[in-house]
Scaffold this active site. Sequence first.
Site, short mmCIF file in Angstrom:
data_model
loop_
_atom_site.label_atom_id
_atom_site.label_comp_id
_atom_site.label_asym_id
_atom_site.label_seq_id
_atom_site.Cartn_x
_atom_site.Cartn_y
_atom_site.Cartn_z
N PRO A 234 0.87 -1.23 -0.01
CG PRO A 234 -1.06 -1.60 1.55
CD PRO A 234 0.19 -2.21 1.13
CE LYS A 235 6.36 5.09 2.29
NZ LYS A 235 7.77 5.44 2.00
CB VAL A 236 5.44 0.54 -2.60
CG1 VAL A 236 6.04 0.70 -4.01
CG2 VAL A 236 6.70 0.61 -1.61
CB CYS A 239 5.62 5.83 -3.23
SG CYS A 239 5.74 6.29 -1.49
#
Length: 310
Positions: A234-236, A239
């Site tokens: 999710p974070k990548v 980004c």
Amino acid sequence: MIIKSPIDLELTQSSGQTSQDPWMKLNDSYNDVALVDNKPVFFSVSQSNNYLSLEYNGDISNKQAILKTKEIFDLDFNLDKFYKYLNNYSELENVTNFCKDLRLFIAKDKFECIISSICSANNSIARWTKSIRDIKIKWGKKHSFHNNNFYTFPTPSILSEVYLDDLGEMDFLGIEEDSFKCKNNLKSCGVGYRAPYIKSASLMFALEMNLSEISKMSYDEAFETILKVPGVGPKVADCILLYGFNFKNAFPADVWIKRIISYLYFDGKDISVSKVREFGMDEFGDYAGYVQLYLFHYARKSGLMNKLKK
């Protein structure tokens, strides 16, 4: 040419956004090559009274060069309006004192952003940017301007054919391990355990996934699509959507953003990273990506991050 949109060029370049590695600094200018209509164009940008001064060399018009520069440095985003928004909230009103005129640094090559973002996971800015530079030098296309070499990022097809490590190439060539040491593989670029993810992601975009289609999707559809890429959580994914595709409602959340949001909004209570992501998107809407970017640098520069480490 002067583009009259305020920007802190140095801060934007050095802010660790995973769209690309920082451009080459020569004297007071930042320089790189970008493809415009599949033509390599040399861009040189510098600060000029808080505005951007642009020079370029390539077979495109002034209008095309300005549009590409505005796209990369997000110069059409209204910072004054954003600052008025921040100042309406007590939790955010001091943020601009520490990172004024910081802008998004949007990918000049969306595939590069995907690989950069995969490389950035659990990694330092210095290490992942060096890995991206090494990948470009080894497999990208070289362009020379003003006695300096610049490299465009390799295509998915080219990167999908690169060996992961020495052993794969030795097996292919049928030679003994002791007699061979290859420097032309992904792991030689310092990507470590991410090498198989990079290889698989390259294959996916070379064979089945169309990068140009993602820009046409809704945020939710684009997010679910990017999550299918190997090495992307999710974070990548956020980004990639923020720095690669300019989805400003993306809110990349990791342990540091969790601590900052918890401190500012939840009296330091322990909340999950996924809840922080949901909170950021709901609370800040179309400003979510910029708020995340500013909060992170505010925490670094104000001393808040050191306080939250304890």
